[in-house]
Motif scaffolding. Structure first.
Motif, PDB file in Angstrom:
ATOM      1  N   ASP A  62      11.602   9.991 -15.481  1.00 48.48           N
ATOM      2  CA  ASP A  62      12.922   9.396 -15.243  1.00 48.48           C
ATOM      3  C   ASP A  62      12.868   7.870 -15.314  1.00 48.48           C
ATOM      4  OD1 ASP A  62      13.861  11.939 -14.969  1.00 48.48           O
ATOM      5  OD2 ASP A  62      13.933  11.900 -12.777  1.00 48.48           O
ATOM      6  N   PHE A  63      11.764   7.269 -14.870  1.00 45.05           N
ATOM      7  CA  PHE A  63      11.685   5.814 -14.946  1.00 45.05           C
ATOM      8  C   PHE A  63      11.483   5.357 -16.389  1.00 45.05           C
ATOM      9  CE2 PHE A  63       9.410   1.710 -14.669  1.00 45.05           C
ATOM     10  CZ  PHE A  63      10.473   0.972 -14.142  1.00 45.05           C
ATOM     11  N   ILE A  64      10.716   6.091 -17.167  1.00 44.32           N
ATOM     12  CA  ILE A  64      10.551   5.729 -18.579  1.00 44.32           C
ATOM     13  C   ILE A  64      11.887   5.860 -19.316  1.00 44.32           C
ATOM     14  CG2 ILE A  64       9.401   6.375 -20.740  1.00 44.32           C
ATOM     15  CD1 ILE A  64       6.954   7.143 -19.000  1.00 44.32           C
ATOM     16  N   LYS A  65      12.678   6.851 -18.946  1.00 44.34           N
ATOM     17  CA  LYS A  65      14.031   6.945 -19.512  1.00 44.34           C
ATOM     18  C   LYS A  65      14.860   5.716 -19.129  1.00 44.34           C
ATOM     19  CE  LYS A  65      16.204  10.888 -19.174  1.00 44.34           C
ATOM     20  NZ  LYS A  65      16.736  12.151 -18.593  1.00 44.34           N
ATOM     21  N   THR A  66      14.686   5.243 -17.905  1.00 47.94           N
ATOM     22  CA  THR A  66      15.390   4.034 -17.476  1.00 47.94           C
ATOM     23  C   THR A  66      14.948   2.826 -18.298  1.00 47.94           C
ATOM     24  OG1 THR A  66      15.564   4.908 -15.216  1.00 47.94           O
ATOM     25  CG2 THR A  66      15.889   2.544 -15.505  1.00 47.94           C
ATOM     26  N   ILE A  67      13.641   2.725 -18.551  1.00 44.75           N
ATOM     27  CA  ILE A  67      13.129   1.652 -19.410  1.00 44.75           C
ATOM     28  C   ILE A  67      13.774   1.722 -20.790  1.00 44.75           C
ATOM     29  CG2 ILE A  67      11.070   0.951 -20.717  1.00 44.75           C
ATOM     30  CD1 ILE A  67       9.430   1.388 -18.203  1.00 44.75           C
ATOM     31  N   SER A  68      13.881   2.932 -21.325  1.00 45.12           N
ATOM     32  CA  SER A  68      14.457   3.078 -22.673  1.00 45.12           C
ATOM     33  C   SER A  68      15.925   2.657 -22.706  1.00 45.12           C
ATOM     34  CB  SER A  68      14.306   4.523 -23.159  1.00 45.12           C
ATOM     35  OG  SER A  68      15.165   5.397 -22.443  1.00 45.12           O
ATOM     36  N   GLU A  69      16.596   2.717 -21.565  1.00 45.72           N
ATOM     37  CA  GLU A  69      18.003   2.314 -21.488  1.00 45.72           C
ATOM     38  C   GLU A  69      18.148   0.820 -21.191  1.00 45.72           C
ATOM     39  OE1 GLU A  69      19.308   4.798 -18.345  1.00 45.72           O
ATOM     40  OE2 GLU A  69      19.268   6.646 -19.539  1.00 45.72           O
ATOM     41  N   SER A  86       5.427  10.849  -9.147  1.00 48.09           N
ATOM     42  CA  SER A  86       5.216  12.204  -9.656  1.00 48.09           C
ATOM     43  C   SER A  86       5.449  12.209 -11.156  1.00 48.09           C
ATOM     44  CB  SER A  86       6.189  13.178  -8.984  1.00 48.09           C
ATOM     45  OG  SER A  86       7.523  12.937  -9.444  1.00 48.09           O
ATOM     46  N   GLY A  87       5.151  13.331 -11.799  1.00 45.40           N
ATOM     47  CA  GLY A  87       5.419  13.445 -13.226  1.00 45.40           C
ATOM     48  C   GLY A  87       6.896  13.299 -13.554  1.00 45.40           C
ATOM     49  N   LEU A  88       7.757  13.837 -12.672  1.00 45.09           N
ATOM     50  CA  LEU A  88       9.200  13.716 -12.888  1.00 45.09           C
ATOM     51  C   LEU A  88       9.668  12.285 -12.657  1.00 45.09           C
ATOM     52  CD1 LEU A  88      10.459  17.028 -11.241  1.00 45.09           C
ATOM     53  CD2 LEU A  88      10.058  16.559 -13.668  1.00 45.09           C
ATOM     54  N   ASP A  89       9.067  11.612 -11.669  1.00 41.41           N
ATOM     55  CA  ASP A  89       9.396  10.197 -11.447  1.00 41.41           C
ATOM     56  C   ASP A  89       9.082   9.371 -12.690  1.00 41.41           C
ATOM     57  OD1 ASP A  89      10.093  10.782  -8.828  1.00 41.41           O
ATOM     58  OD2 ASP A  89       8.172  10.145  -7.989  1.00 41.41           O
ATOM     59  N   LEU A  90       7.888   9.591 -13.246  1.00 42.31           N
ATOM     60  CA  LEU A  90       7.482   8.841 -14.437  1.00 42.31           C
ATOM     61  C   LEU A  90       8.445   9.093 -15.590  1.00 42.31           C
ATOM     62  CD1 LEU A  90       3.618   9.405 -14.236  1.00 42.31           C
ATOM     63  CD2 LEU A  90       4.791   7.218 -13.959  1.00 42.31           C
ATOM     64  N   PRO A 137       6.342  16.667 -18.656  1.00 41.17           N
ATOM     65  CA  PRO A 137       7.774  16.358 -18.478  1.00 41.17           C
ATOM     66  C   PRO A 137       8.237  15.163 -19.307  1.00 41.17           C
ATOM     67  CG  PRO A 137       6.779  16.868 -16.363  1.00 41.17           C
ATOM     68  CD  PRO A 137       5.644  16.787 -17.348  1.00 41.17           C
ATOM     69  N   SER A 138       7.401  14.135 -19.405  1.00 41.15           N
ATOM     70  CA  SER A 138       7.784  12.947 -20.188  1.00 41.15           C
ATOM     71  C   SER A 138       7.762  13.218 -21.681  1.00 41.15           C
ATOM     72  CB  SER A 138       6.840  11.786 -19.864  1.00 41.15           C
ATOM     73  OG  SER A 138       7.021  11.336 -18.542  1.00 41.15           O
ATOM     74  N   LEU A 139       6.904  14.129 -22.133  1.00 37.00           N
ATOM     75  CA  LEU A 139       6.843  14.458 -23.553  1.00 37.00           C
ATOM     76  C   LEU A 139       7.950  15.425 -23.958  1.00 37.00           C
ATOM     77  CD1 LEU A 139       2.986  14.897 -24.068  1.00 37.00           C
ATOM     78  CD2 LEU A 139       4.394  12.898 -24.617  1.00 37.00           C
ATOM     79  N   ASP A 140       8.431  16.213 -23.000  1.00 41.63           N
ATOM     80  CA  ASP A 140       9.479  17.187 -23.304  1.00 41.63           C
ATOM     81  C   ASP A 140      10.869  16.560 -23.341  1.00 41.63           C
ATOM     82  OD1 ASP A 140       7.683  19.225 -23.551  1.00 41.63           O
ATOM     83  OD2 ASP A 140       8.028  20.082 -21.557  1.00 41.63           O
ATOM     84  N   ASP A 141      11.027  15.401 -22.740  1.00 42.01           N
ATOM     85  CA  ASP A 141      12.332  14.747 -22.724  1.00 42.01           C
ATOM     86  C   ASP A 141      12.440  13.796 -23.916  1.00 42.01           C
ATOM     87  OD1 ASP A 141      14.768  13.971 -20.741  1.00 42.01           O
ATOM     88  OD2 ASP A 141      14.070  12.207 -21.839  1.00 42.01           O
ATOM     89  N   ILE A 166       0.832  -1.200   0.000  1.00 43.84           N
ATOM     90  CA  ILE A 166       0.000   0.000   0.000  1.00 43.84           C
ATOM     91  C   ILE A 166       0.867   1.251   0.000  1.00 43.84           C
ATOM     92  CG2 ILE A 166      -1.711   1.323   1.308  1.00 43.84           C
ATOM     93  CD1 ILE A 166      -2.894  -1.304   2.248  1.00 43.84           C
ATOM     94  N   TRP A 167       0.716   2.034  -1.047  1.00 41.68           N
ATOM     95  CA  TRP A 167       1.357   3.339  -1.245  1.00 41.68           C
ATOM     96  C   TRP A 167       2.865   3.214  -1.191  1.00 41.68           C
ATOM     97  CZ3 TRP A 167      -0.564   6.387  -4.272  1.00 41.68           C
ATOM     98  CH2 TRP A 167      -0.388   7.773  -4.251  1.00 41.68           C
ATOM     99  N   GLY A 168       3.567   4.260  -0.867  1.00 40.84           N
ATOM    100  CA  GLY A 168       5.021   4.261  -0.924  1.00 40.84           C
ATOM    101  C   GLY A 168       5.529   4.642  -2.301  1.00 40.84           C
ATOM    102  N   ARG A 169       6.814   4.957  -2.363  1.00 44.43           N
ATOM    103  CA  ARG A 169       7.449   5.464  -3.585  1.00 44.43           C
ATOM    104  C   ARG A 169       8.663   4.582  -3.907  1.00 44.43           C
ATOM    105  NH1 ARG A 169       8.417  11.844  -3.838  1.00 44.43           N
ATOM    106  NH2 ARG A 169       8.840  12.124  -6.067  1.00 44.43           N
ATOM    107  N   LEU A 170       8.784   4.139  -5.138  1.00 48.26           N
ATOM    108  CA  LEU A 170       9.925   3.319  -5.531  1.00 48.26           C
ATOM    109  C   LEU A 170      11.213   4.129  -5.356  1.00 48.26           C
ATOM    110  CD1 LEU A 170      10.894   0.623  -6.831  1.00 48.26           C
ATOM    111  CD2 LEU A 170      10.775   1.806  -9.038  1.00 48.26           C
ATOM    112  N   LYS A 171      12.165   3.551  -4.648  1.00 53.67           N
ATOM    113  CA  LYS A 171      13.440   4.224  -4.459  1.00 53.67           C
ATOM    114  C   LYS A 171      14.176   4.319  -5.793  1.00 53.67           C
ATOM    115  CE  LYS A 171      14.049   2.408   0.240  1.00 53.67           C
ATOM    116  NZ  LYS A 171      14.849   1.478   1.095  1.00 53.67           N
TER     117      LYS A 171
END
Length: 516
Positions: free
Chosen positions: A252-259, A246-250, A293-297, A194-199
């Motif tokens: 950065d994680f999508i960038k990680t997926i792309s890598e 957050s929007g910034l989390d999403l 943020p995800s569309l601008d990166d 329940i809830w929490g943020r991925l480190k």
């Protein structure tokens, strides 16, 4: 940018709606709906729903009948999309309600995750493909495939996680701090899902694990995975499995997926596995904070193929548009735009499973396809394992004894059976007069057409419609009302390029056919 498509040689169709005014109708006696077959709008990807946390009935015939009702395009409502849950819920012995453990990620004896690691630091995780929710999805996929040619032209499967992996030993999550008083949360480690943020130190690990899920999906499930959603409702704090992004989390994680995905032979993006975000809980999203943020990166933008929202604000928007609103930034991005979850009665829709409820959801689909320009519409649960429909979150309720479709199932079928993947919406006056909503669609490879008209008016007299301007090869009528369930009304007679049809009050009617 989405393009408008022009098809030469097609003549605009004018629908003339004539209605006798009554004391309850503040409308003119005559109104006009224009349908332009030359003016193509967005492509339709399909319609569907979710099977999360559900099982098909144990009775094999009942299970087959249920799947036929949902996915058969001849006898059912012809859905083509399945949204399944990735079961990352982990409760350990001694936790609160330890039975809530999916057991999908294989663990060592100390409950740490079992994985191997190569020389480049890429991890491969062990997954239990017989986990109960995964096994239920595999059974459903098999049943849909058994429909053969009467089933989806192609079943599109998308997977959504409700929580990231986390237990009180692995502790991939951390407390949510500094967001808002509503969202800030200190994790209860007896309820680690329940809830929490991925480190952030586990972004690579989570991307590797999701890559293992995607890479092995087809061999384990019998059909390929088309779309991976990053997170279900990333900022909706609830008392069931969930996680904050957050929007910034999403981004950065999508960038990680792309890598990370290419390290396992996977290509995220248009030429590989689709990536969906953010599956926000309603249309009241702050576009600049959560999506932009995800569309601008460049790296995250290239990986994203689908932008998705849910529509749970609909009950609090008292307009006739059921919460729908325009998102020019999403449309301009050129990404596929899906509505991936809506359900429940109560404040969100008229209660019950009758015609008022059905008309509400038909109108929601109408505005999502016309105003919002969605490419796909998904209901929440396809079915719910109960005989009680008071919750209203499913299209069907069923037990091992019987199947009970809600009328909203057939309201959705007025669209989904006829408007197939690859069709396009075409220009049409969306709301020609009070209580009447119309939209039109065409298969660009054939001359097939579908016109869906909702008549919410309570008047006793029907509305008469003239369809002028095109020479019809045929025009068949299908209707859902209080006493009709996607009923075939018959083939309309046409004369001198004109068809005259009627709309009974409190009904949804689809005119399906061909033009010469």
């Amino acid at each position: 940018m989405r393009k408008k498509y022009l098809v030469a040689g097609m003549t605009a169709v004018i629908l003339l709606l004539s209605a006798c005014s009554t004391s309850n109708d503040n409308v003119s006696a005559r109104s006009v709906v224009k349908i332009d077959y030359n003016e193509y709008r967005q492509e339709i990807d399909g319609f569907g729903g979710s099977n999360a946390w559900t099982r098909l009935p144990g009775n094999e015939k009942l299970a087959s009948d249920l799947v036929k009702l949902l996915y058969c395009k001849n006898e059912g409502i012809g859905l083509t999309i399945l949204r399944n849950r990735i079961p990352f819920r982990e409760r350990l012995p001694g936790d609160d309600n330890a039975g809530l453990n999916d057991g999908f990620i294989m663990r060592n004896s100390d409950h740490s995750y079992a994985y191997t690691e190569d020389s480049d630091g890429v991890k491969t995780f062990g997954l239990n493909w017989n986990s109960w929710d995964i096994a239920s999805t595999r059974n459903l996929i098999r049943q849909i495939q058994n429909l053969g040619s009467s089933g989806p032209e192609k079943l599109v499967i998308m997977s959504s996680p409700w929580t990231t992996p986390n237990n009180r030993v692995t502790r991939w999550k951390e407390d949510v701090r500094g967001v808002s008083s509503r969202l800030d949360y200190a994790i209860d480690w007896s309820k680690p899902d329940i809830w929490g943020r991925l480190k952030r130190q586990h972004y690579n690990d989570y991307a590797d694990l999701l890559a293992d899920y995607v890479k092995n999906f087809e061999s384990q499930m019998g059909a390929p995975l088309d779309i991976l959603s990053v997170q279900n409702e990333p900022n909706w704090k609830v008392e069931y499995e969930s996680a904050y992004w957050s929007g910034l989390d999403l981004r950065d994680f999508i960038k990680t997926i792309s890598e990370r995905f290419p390290k396992k032979g996977l290509t995220p993006g248009e030429n590989g596995i689709g990536i969906m975000m953010p599956e926000f809980e309603n249309f009241d999203i702050n576009f600049n904070d959560m999506i932009k943020p995800s569309l601008d990166d460049p790296a995250s933008q290239r990986a994203i193929t689908h932008i998705a929202l849910h529509q749970y604000n609909a009950g609090f928007d008292m307009s006739t548009r059921a919460g729908a609103k325009e998102f020019p930034g999403i449309i301009e991005s050129g990404k596929r735009f899906w509505q991936t979850e809506i359900g429940t009665s109560g404040p969100h829709a008229p209660t019950g499973s009758g015609i008022n409820n059905a008309l509400y959801f038909a109108r929601m689909i109408h505005w999502d396809l016309t105003l919002v320009q969605m490419n796909a519409f998904l209901f929440w649960w396809l079915w719910f394992n109960t005989e009680d429909d008071s919750f209203g979150g499913s299209l069907v309720t069923c037990s091992d004894r019987e199947i009970k479709p809600a009328l909203r199932l057939y309201a959705m079928g007025q669209y989904s059976r006829f408007i197939r993947p690859g069709w396009h919406r075409i220009e049409c006056d969306a709301s020609p007069l009070w209580g009447v909503f119309s939209s039109a669609y065409r298969n660009p490879k054939t001359n097939e057409i579908a016109i869906v008209i909702i008549n919410e008016r309570h008047t006793e007299s029907s509305i008469s419609i003239d369809l002028n301007g095109a020479e019809f090869e045929r025009l068949d009528t299908f209707r859902t009302s209080e006493n009709e369930r996607l009923k075939s009304i018959g083939r309309q007679r046409t004369s001198r390029n004109t068809a005259n049809v009627t709309l009974p009050p409190m009904s949804i009617t689809t005119y399906y056919g061909r033009v010469k």
